[in-house]
Design an enzyme around this catalytic site. Structure first.
Site, PDB file in Angstrom:
ATOM      1  N   PRO A  72      26.086 -30.874  65.315  1.00  0.00           N
ATOM      2  CA  PRO A  72      25.112 -31.358  64.329  1.00  0.00           C
ATOM      3  C   PRO A  72      23.863 -31.924  64.995  1.00  0.00           C
ATOM      4  O   PRO A  72      23.947 -32.741  65.915  1.00  0.00           O
ATOM      5  CB  PRO A  72      25.890 -32.450  63.575  1.00  0.00           C
ATOM      6  CG  PRO A  72      27.315 -32.003  63.677  1.00  0.00           C
ATOM      7  CD  PRO A  72      27.448 -31.368  65.037  1.00  0.00           C
ATOM      8  N   CYS A  73      22.712 -31.470  64.517  1.00  0.00           N
ATOM      9  CA  CYS A  73      21.456 -31.841  65.174  1.00  0.00           C
ATOM     10  C   CYS A  73      20.799 -33.065  64.564  1.00  0.00           C
ATOM     11  O   CYS A  73      19.837 -33.604  65.128  1.00  0.00           O
ATOM     12  CB  CYS A  73      20.486 -30.666  65.140  1.00  0.00           C
ATOM     13  SG  CYS A  73      19.960 -30.199  63.467  1.00  0.00           S
ATOM     14  N   GLN A  74      21.286 -33.515  63.411  1.00  0.00           N
ATOM     15  CA  GLN A  74      20.600 -34.610  62.709  1.00  0.00           C
ATOM     16  C   GLN A  74      20.399 -35.863  63.557  1.00  0.00           C
ATOM     17  O   GLN A  74      19.353 -36.513  63.454  1.00  0.00           O
ATOM     18  CB  GLN A  74      21.359 -34.972  61.426  1.00  0.00           C
ATOM     19  CG  GLN A  74      21.355 -33.884  60.367  1.00  0.00           C
ATOM     20  CD  GLN A  74      22.570 -32.984  60.492  1.00  0.00           C
ATOM     21  OE1 GLN A  74      23.149 -32.854  61.556  1.00  0.00           O
ATOM     22  NE2 GLN A  74      22.962 -32.354  59.379  1.00  0.00           N
TER      23      GLN A  74
END
Length: 241
Positions: A72-74
């Site tokens: 996940p890049c958030q």
């Protein structure tokens, strides 16, 4: 046949790319039901774990050729709060755990450019358990438009390969970018947006009115003469090839 594992596989884009490159996806992990349904429809032959990665042991996949994935890049995206390792969605340690348990011949990690920038010290710390096991590249930021994709999308890539072998990262395949208009219909559905422009107290800043949307507000189409900033999944419904 080369074998691979796809972590945080989403709807299957990375798996499709790997299979086009000659890999057979042996196992994949994804927790979102909607993404799992799409993945299974596109890649029904893959053993897909539908749940959290923390509940998976990768020791049974020891010796697979490649472990790949985009955690996940958030936590690291400029569009978020940039909390990094303090964000509950940070799954970089889980990616590293999967690699150390499976001990593949190579690994591929992709994420947002921020991991090669302000979050680079954290990335380097997370990668330390792999330093003695693999030859690891420096983080490289690529634009997929340079490789024929009709989309301007910058991603960070880190590649590791078994000790004693050289790491070779890709270079741009073409100088001229593809037109998004060659992949999307030039006649979008719907009525033109007649809304007036208003100014927000906390605006969502974009490089251009078209950036990040197939349609901005319901009628102004993306510029079709070059690669799109973002091609949403809804593009499939609008004539994407």
């Amino acid at each position: 046949m080369l074998t691979s594992i796809d972590l945080f596989c989403g709807a299957g884009g990375l798996s499709l790319g790997l299979e086009a490159a000659g890999f057979q996806t042996a196992f994949a992990v994804e927790m979102k039901p909607e993404a799992c349904a799409t993945y299974s429809g596109v890649l029904p032959h893959v053993h897909l774990h539908k749940g959290r990665i923390e509940n998976v042991s990768f020791k049974r996949w020891r010796g697979v050729d490649l472990v790949a994935g985009g955690p996940p890049c958030q936590p690291f995206s400029s569009g978020g709060k940039l909390r990094g390792r303090d964000d509950d969605r940070d799954m970089l340690p889980e990616f590293i755990r999967a690699v150390t348990e499976a001990m593949p011949r190579a690994f591929l990690l992709e994420n947002v450019p921020g991991l090669a920038g302000r979050h680079r010290p954290y990335l380097q710390r997370v990668l330390r358990p792999l330093v003695d096991l693999f030859e690891i590249s420096e983080p490289m930021v690529i634009n997929v438009a340079d490789f024929g994709v009709p989309q301007k999308r910058r991603r960070m890539v880190v590649v590791g390969i078994e000790k004693g072998k050289a790491v070779k990262l890709p270079t741009a395949m073409q100088a001229k970018h593809s037109r998004s208009g060659d992949f999307l219909t030039e006649w979008p559905e719907g009525e033109a947006n007649t809304s007036k422009v208003v100014y927000a107290k906390s605006p969502d800043i974009r490089p251009s009115p078209y950036d990040g949307q197939l349609f901005n507000g319901g009628g102004r189409p993306i510029q079709l003469e070059g690669p799109s900033p973002t091609i949403l999944a809804s593009a499939v419904l609008l004539g994407a090839s």
